[in-house]
Design an enzyme around this catalytic site. Structure first.
Site, PDB file in Angstrom:
ATOM      1  NE  ARG A   1      -4.273  -0.873  -0.116  1.00  0.00           N
ATOM      2  CZ  ARG A   1      -4.387  -1.922  -0.942  1.00  0.00           C
ATOM      3  NH1 ARG A   1      -3.375  -2.320  -1.664  1.00  0.00           N
ATOM      4  NH2 ARG A   1      -5.522  -2.566  -1.058  1.00  0.00           N
TER       5      ARG A   1
ATOM      6  CG  HIS B   1      -2.869  -0.844  -6.864  1.00  0.00           C
ATOM      7  ND1 HIS B   1      -3.354  -0.079  -5.820  1.00  0.00           N
ATOM      8  CD2 HIS B   1      -2.999  -2.124  -6.449  1.00  0.00           C
ATOM      9  CE1 HIS B   1      -3.758  -0.874  -4.840  1.00  0.00           C
ATOM     10  NE2 HIS B   1      -3.550  -2.124  -5.204  1.00  0.00           N
TER      11      HIS B   1
ATOM     12  CD  GLU C   1      -2.696   3.211  -5.748  1.00  0.00           C
ATOM     13  OE1 GLU C   1      -3.658   2.591  -6.223  1.00  0.00           O
ATOM     14  OE2 GLU C   1      -1.788   2.666  -5.115  1.00  0.00           O
TER      15      GLU C   1
HETATM   16  C1  MLT Z   1      -5.855  -5.683  -2.740  1.00  0.00           C
HETATM   17  O1  MLT Z   1      -5.850  -5.021  -1.708  1.00  0.00           O
HETATM   18  O2  MLT Z   1      -6.137  -6.892  -2.683  1.00  0.00           O
HETATM   19  C2  MLT Z   1      -5.550  -5.046  -4.056  1.00  0.00           C
HETATM   20  O3  MLT Z   1      -5.494  -3.677  -3.917  1.00  0.00           O
HETATM   21  C3  MLT Z   1      -6.532  -5.529  -5.054  1.00  0.00           C
HETATM   22  C4  MLT Z   1      -6.822  -4.656  -6.234  1.00  0.00           C
HETATM   23  O4  MLT Z   1      -5.964  -4.270  -7.017  1.00  0.00           O
HETATM   24  O5  MLT Z   1      -7.999  -4.366  -6.408  1.00  0.00           O
END
Ligand code: MLT
Length: 316
Positions: free
Chosen positions: A233, A281, A262
């Site tokens: 994160r 991401h 983001e």
């Molecule tokens: C997650 O926390 O599992 C990811 O951020 C998933 C995503 O990209 O939606």
């Protein structure tokens, strides 16, 4: 009783919509990727929201969605959901634990290789019609000391998948004392990880205790040949401090898949660095992860609305 209106916010594999719309008990509304206006228009009727990381469920969202009963975070992290306000308004929250963990772990490992072997820069150079073989000498991953910050499901998979590279793994996690992986040992402090590892990879959720966890103090402890990867994160790592560390070439390089804001701002100074690899991401963005996540979302929606059963609840 009116059928629940399920809004699929964010980008999903289209099979999620195809499969959901075949369930006669649901009204399903797909939205084009990141179309805030479409989501906005659906808020007044929305009964359930299926979200990834691009949608923020905050007080503003909740105020405009008076019929909302259920938010499913199709993924792991729930930092984009104001869980206290959901609880206050009686909106239930769940996620899909485990479904995308393997993909997230693989992406972290892919980023390690990209930094160590400079493949992203070599590719850019080739696309610009150059052949700069001597510029892109890299470093092996084998036999390195790898620091894993956060040894939950994803950190653990990273350590296991790396086995063939015969690493020494040092993990930091206040909630985990022992590992069943023979080459993984617990570090007592974060300082121990940052000062002694060749590669540091971060796998902690963003909560109050982990916000700004990694700042200049730790980055300055890293050996000059070390690299850092964050595919967990944004917000855990202080981006300005990482920028300064990389700009002054105090470490070999870094890779980021996640950012405090983001999408990353167009003019972010991070985009200028020649020792930083960036991806938008992508940790959970594989076909396999999206299938597994989609199956869990469908199952959880059916359980919630048809069988009155809340699975994988995320509490405040
Ligand atoms: C997650 O926390 O599992 C990811 O951020 C998933 C995503 O990209 O939606």
């Amino acid at each position: 009783m009116e059928k629940p209106h399920i809004v699929i916010c964010d980008g999903f594999d289209k099979t999620l919509f195809e499969e959901l719309k075949n369930i006669s008990e649901f009204n399903v509304h797909p939205t084009a990727k990141n179309t805030q206006e479409q989501i906005q228009n659906l808020l007044p009727t929305m009964t359930a929201a299926v979200i990834r990381s691009a949608t923020t469920v905050d007080t503003n969202f909740l105020e405009q969605a008076p019929n909302l009963k259920y938010v499913i975070r199709a993924g792991e992290g729930t930092d984009n959901i104001d869980k206290a306000s959901c609880q206050q308004k009686g909106v239930k929250v769940s996620n899909t634990p485990g479904a995308n963990n393997n993909s997230a772990a693989e992406h972290a490992i892919a980023l390690m290789f990209t930094v160590l072997r400079k493949t992203a820069y070599a590719h850019q150079s080739m696309m610009a019609s150059r052949w700069e073989k001597s510029k892109f000498t890299g470093v092996e991953l084998s036999n390195k000391k790898i620091g894993v910050v956060g040894f939950g499901r994803i950190g653990n998979i990273v350590a296991k998948r790396l086995a063939g590279f015969e690493p020494e793994v040092l993990f930091f996690d206040p909630f985990i004392n022992e590992s069943d992986i023979p080459y993984a040992k617990k570090a007592e402090t974060l300082e121990e990880i940052f000062s002694s590892c060749d590669i540091v990879t971060i796998h902690v959720p963003l909560v109050e205790q982990t916000r700004n966890l990694i700042t200049k103090d730790l980055l300055e402890k890293m050996p000059a040949h070390a690299i850092l990867v964050n595919a967990s994160r944004g917000g855990i790592l202080n981006e300005q401090d990482l920028y300064d560390t990389l700009k002054e070439k105090k470490i070999r390089g870094a890779a980021l898949d996640v950012f405090a804001n983001e999408p990353l701002e167009e003019n972010s100074p991070l985009r200028e660095l020649d020792n930083l690899v960036l991806t938008p991401h992508l940790g959970a963005s594989t076909e396999e992860a999206q299938v597994r996540v989609g199956e869990m979302v469908i199952h959880q929606l059916k359980e919630f609305f048809i069988n009155n059963n809340l699975l994988n609840e995320v509490k405040v």
